[in-house]
Motif scaffolding. Structure first.
Motif, PDB file in Angstrom:
ATOM      1  N   THR A  67      28.339  37.956  39.775  1.00 53.49           N
ATOM      2  CA  THR A  67      29.667  38.448  39.396  1.00 53.49           C
ATOM      3  C   THR A  67      29.985  37.993  37.979  1.00 53.49           C
ATOM      4  OG1 THR A  67      30.765  36.485  40.281  1.00 53.49           O
ATOM      5  CG2 THR A  67      30.577  38.377  41.749  1.00 53.49           C
ATOM      6  N   ILE A  68      30.802  38.784  37.315  1.00 51.49           N
ATOM      7  CA  ILE A  68      31.276  38.399  35.984  1.00 51.49           C
ATOM      8  C   ILE A  68      32.658  39.005  35.767  1.00 51.49           C
ATOM      9  CG2 ILE A  68      30.158  40.332  34.805  1.00 51.49           C
ATOM     10  CD1 ILE A  68      29.677  38.304  32.462  1.00 51.49           C
ATOM     11  N   THR A  69      33.546  38.206  35.237  1.00 54.55           N
ATOM     12  CA  THR A  69      34.883  38.693  34.905  1.00 54.55           C
ATOM     13  C   THR A  69      34.774  39.437  33.582  1.00 54.55           C
ATOM     14  OG1 THR A  69      35.865  36.777  35.995  1.00 54.55           O
ATOM     15  CG2 THR A  69      37.289  38.045  34.519  1.00 54.55           C
ATOM     16  N   VAL A  70      35.047  40.722  33.620  1.00 52.17           N
ATOM     17  CA  VAL A  70      34.923  41.563  32.441  1.00 52.17           C
ATOM     18  C   VAL A  70      36.190  41.509  31.600  1.00 52.17           C
ATOM     19  CG1 VAL A  70      34.543  43.926  31.643  1.00 52.17           C
ATOM     20  CG2 VAL A  70      33.342  43.101  33.664  1.00 52.17           C
ATOM     21  N   GLU A  71      37.327  41.484  32.277  1.00 54.92           N
ATOM     22  CA  GLU A  71      38.604  41.520  31.563  1.00 54.92           C
ATOM     23  C   GLU A  71      39.685  40.840  32.391  1.00 54.92           C
ATOM     24  OE1 GLU A  71      41.527  45.154  31.018  1.00 54.92           O
ATOM     25  OE2 GLU A  71      39.883  45.293  29.575  1.00 54.92           O
ATOM     26  N   VAL A  72      40.587  40.148  31.699  1.00 58.75           N
ATOM     27  CA  VAL A  72      41.768  39.580  32.341  1.00 58.75           C
ATOM     28  C   VAL A  72      42.963  40.086  31.560  1.00 58.75           C
ATOM     29  CG1 VAL A  72      43.023  37.483  32.961  1.00 58.75           C
ATOM     30  CG2 VAL A  72      40.525  37.498  33.047  1.00 58.75           C
ATOM     31  N   ASN A  73      43.897  40.715  32.264  1.00 57.19           N
ATOM     32  CA  ASN A  73      45.107  41.226  31.649  1.00 57.19           C
ATOM     33  C   ASN A  73      46.279  40.760  32.508  1.00 57.19           C
ATOM     34  OD1 ASN A  73      47.078  42.583  30.303  1.00 57.19           O
ATOM     35  ND2 ASN A  73      46.264  44.631  30.687  1.00 57.19           N
ATOM     36  N   GLY A  74      46.902  39.669  32.092  1.00 58.03           N
ATOM     37  CA  GLY A  74      47.971  39.090  32.904  1.00 58.03           C
ATOM     38  C   GLY A  74      47.383  38.550  34.194  1.00 58.03           C
ATOM     39  N   SER A  75      47.806  39.111  35.313  1.00 53.89           N
ATOM     40  CA  SER A  75      47.265  38.674  36.603  1.00 53.89           C
ATOM     41  C   SER A  75      46.243  39.671  37.156  1.00 53.89           C
ATOM     42  CB  SER A  75      48.407  38.486  37.606  1.00 53.89           C
ATOM     43  OG  SER A  75      49.058  39.713  37.829  1.00 53.89           O
ATOM     44  N   HIS A  76      45.840  40.614  36.346  1.00 59.77           N
ATOM     45  CA  HIS A  76      44.875  41.633  36.761  1.00 59.77           C
ATOM     46  C   HIS A  76      43.497  41.287  36.210  1.00 59.77           C
ATOM     47  CE1 HIS A  76      42.741  45.523  36.388  1.00 59.77           C
ATOM     48  NE2 HIS A  76      43.226  45.673  37.603  1.00 59.77           N
ATOM     49  N   LEU A  77      42.489  41.223  37.095  1.00 56.16           N
ATOM     50  CA  LEU A  77      41.116  40.934  36.691  1.00 56.16           C
ATOM     51  C   LEU A  77      40.240  42.149  36.969  1.00 56.16           C
ATOM     52  CD1 LEU A  77      42.370  38.028  37.610  1.00 56.16           C
ATOM     53  CD2 LEU A  77      40.012  37.328  37.597  1.00 56.16           C
ATOM     54  N   LEU A  78      39.347  42.423  36.051  1.00 58.91           N
ATOM     55  CA  LEU A  78      38.330  43.442  36.245  1.00 58.91           C
ATOM     56  C   LEU A  78      37.010  42.694  36.352  1.00 58.91           C
ATOM     57  CD1 LEU A  78      37.711  46.477  36.417  1.00 58.91           C
ATOM     58  CD2 LEU A  78      37.341  46.444  33.935  1.00 58.91           C
ATOM     59  N   VAL A  79      36.353  42.831  37.505  1.00 66.13           N
ATOM     60  CA  VAL A  79      35.161  42.043  37.807  1.00 66.13           C
ATOM     61  C   VAL A  79      33.984  42.960  38.115  1.00 66.13           C
ATOM     62  CG1 VAL A  79      34.194  40.345  39.421  1.00 66.13           C
ATOM     63  CG2 VAL A  79      36.574  40.141  38.686  1.00 66.13           C
ATOM     64  N   HIS A  80      32.846  42.670  37.519  1.00 63.72           N
ATOM     65  CA  HIS A  80      31.613  43.384  37.817  1.00 63.72           C
ATOM     66  C   HIS A  80      30.839  42.588  38.858  1.00 63.72           C
ATOM     67  CE1 HIS A  80      27.380  44.512  37.371  1.00 63.72           C
ATOM     68  NE2 HIS A  80      27.863  45.715  37.092  1.00 63.72           N
ATOM     69  N   THR A  81      30.404  43.257  39.928  1.00 72.25           N
ATOM     70  CA  THR A  81      29.582  42.607  40.949  1.00 72.25           C
ATOM     71  C   THR A  81      28.275  43.370  41.105  1.00 72.25           C
ATOM     72  OG1 THR A  81      30.490  43.876  42.794  1.00 72.25           O
ATOM     73  CG2 THR A  81      31.623  41.844  42.223  1.00 72.25           C
ATOM     74  N   ILE A  82      27.235  42.639  41.461  1.00 70.22           N
ATOM     75  CA  ILE A  82      25.925  43.261  41.633  1.00 70.22           C
ATOM     76  C   ILE A  82      25.826  44.008  42.952  1.00 70.22           C
ATOM     77  CG2 ILE A  82      24.692  41.301  42.652  1.00 70.22           C
ATOM     78  CD1 ILE A  82      22.455  42.097  40.501  1.00 70.22           C
ATOM     79  N   ASP A  83      26.623  43.580  43.934  1.00 72.09           N
ATOM     80  CA  ASP A  83      26.719  44.284  45.211  1.00 72.09           C
ATOM     81  C   ASP A  83      27.995  43.840  45.917  1.00 72.09           C
ATOM     82  OD1 ASP A  83      26.120  41.765  46.222  1.00 72.09           O
ATOM     83  OD2 ASP A  83      24.433  42.416  47.436  1.00 72.09           O
ATOM     84  N   GLU A  84      28.250  44.418  47.067  1.00 72.40           N
ATOM     85  CA  GLU A  84      29.475  44.136  47.829  1.00 72.40           C
ATOM     86  C   GLU A  84      29.580  42.662  48.209  1.00 72.40           C
ATOM     87  OE1 GLU A  84      33.066  45.433  49.405  1.00 72.40           O
ATOM     88  OE2 GLU A  84      31.567  46.820  48.624  1.00 72.40           O
ATOM     89  N   ALA A  85      28.483  42.074  48.668  1.00 68.20           N
ATOM     90  CA  ALA A  85      28.493  40.684  49.132  1.00 68.20           C
ATOM     91  C   ALA A  85      28.781  39.700  47.998  1.00 68.20           C
ATOM     92  CB  ALA A  85      27.172  40.343  49.804  1.00 68.20           C
ATOM     93  N   ALA A  86      28.332  39.999  46.789  1.00 69.59           N
ATOM     94  CA  ALA A  86      28.537  39.099  45.655  1.00 69.59           C
ATOM     95  C   ALA A  86      30.027  38.930  45.330  1.00 69.59           C
ATOM     96  CB  ALA A  86      27.788  39.603  44.431  1.00 69.59           C
ATOM     97  N   GLY A  87      30.807  39.968  45.554  1.00 67.35           N
ATOM     98  CA  GLY A  87      32.235  39.901  45.247  1.00 67.35           C
ATOM     99  C   GLY A  87      33.114  39.514  46.417  1.00 67.35           C
ATOM    100  N   GLU A  88      32.504  39.138  47.523  1.00 70.87           N
ATOM    101  CA  GLU A  88      33.266  38.866  48.740  1.00 70.87           C
ATOM    102  C   GLU A  88      34.248  37.698  48.620  1.00 70.87           C
ATOM    103  OE1 GLU A  88      32.275  37.734  53.282  1.00 70.87           O
ATOM    104  OE2 GLU A  88      31.031  39.298  52.377  1.00 70.87           O
ATOM    105  N   ASP A  89      33.860  36.638  47.904  1.00 68.48           N
ATOM    106  CA  ASP A  89      34.779  35.506  47.728  1.00 68.48           C
ATOM    107  C   ASP A  89      36.060  35.942  47.021  1.00 68.48           C
ATOM    108  OD1 ASP A  89      33.390  33.504  49.023  1.00 68.48           O
ATOM    109  OD2 ASP A  89      32.359  32.823  47.213  1.00 68.48           O
ATOM    110  N   LEU A  90      35.931  36.882  46.111  1.00 67.11           N
ATOM    111  CA  LEU A  90      37.100  37.380  45.394  1.00 67.11           C
ATOM    112  C   LEU A  90      37.884  38.364  46.248  1.00 67.11           C
ATOM    113  CD1 LEU A  90      38.666  37.429  42.697  1.00 67.11           C
ATOM    114  CD2 LEU A  90      37.277  39.415  42.083  1.00 67.11           C
ATOM    115  N   THR A  91      37.216  39.387  46.770  1.00 66.20           N
ATOM    116  CA  THR A  91      37.922  40.444  47.498  1.00 66.20           C
ATOM    117  C   THR A  91      38.555  39.949  48.799  1.00 66.20           C
ATOM    118  OG1 THR A  91      35.863  41.174  48.537  1.00 66.20           O
ATOM    119  CG2 THR A  91      36.544  42.310  46.506  1.00 66.20           C
TER     120      THR A  91
END
Length: 164
Positions: free
Chosen positions: A121-145
């Motif tokens: 995972t990598i945080t691509v952008e932070v705008n206030g309280s909004h984050l845009l995150v790139h994940t390699i698959d569904e499981a990689a982003g599970e801690d966030l989602t």
């Protein structure tokens, strides 16, 4: 200038100088004096800003958060290794738009950095309280989602999370 300013300046200088000594590993006159001068300058530039996001930063609780994050990094590394070594290479990259309910700016910084430190995972952008995150698959982003990572960080900053 308040009466606590000299104490803050001295504390910040000593803290920065201590970090310099530990990280540099050099204790000859030149390096020690350079470290002291740099620590004084950085402390002088950054002392007295009461409205900084890190003015009341919970450093001790962040240190206590790091073992949990370290465990998540190890688990994500194993997951990523399994993906890479799989003959089918079943990656499904995607961008996740995530709105954080954290109020403290420092908490949002810690969230974005925690996401980026976690492999896959990598945080691509932070705008206030909004984050845009790139994940390699569904499981990689599970801690966030799932909100698990945000919940842990809310505990660090002693925030009550609001759900919409």
């Amino acid at each position: 200038m308040s009466s606590s300013y000299p104490k803050q300046l001295l504390g910040n200088t000593l803290g920065l100088f201590g970090v310099w000594l530990v990280l540099s590993g050099r204790y000859d006159f030149f390096h020690v004096m350079t470290g002291l001068v740099v620590a004084c300058g950085v402390a002088w530039l950054n002392t007295g800003f009461a409205h900084s996001a890190f003015h009341h930063f919970p450093w001790v609780r962040v240190v206590l958060y790091t073992p949990w994050l370290f465990l998540r990094v190890v688990q994500s590394s194993l997951h990523l290794t399994k993906l890479i070594l799989s003959p089918s290479l079943s990656i499904k990259p995607k961008l996740i738009s995530y709105r954080s309910h954290l109020q403290h700016q420092g908490a949002i910084v810690v969230l974005g950095n925690s996401v980026t430190l976690t492999p896959g995972t990598i945080t691509v952008e932070v705008n206030g309280s909004h984050l845009l995150v790139h994940t390699i698959d569904e499981a990689a982003g599970e801690d966030l989602t799932s909100g698990r990572m945000e919940k842990k960080i809310a505990e660090v900053f002693q925030e009550k999370r609001k759900h919409e």
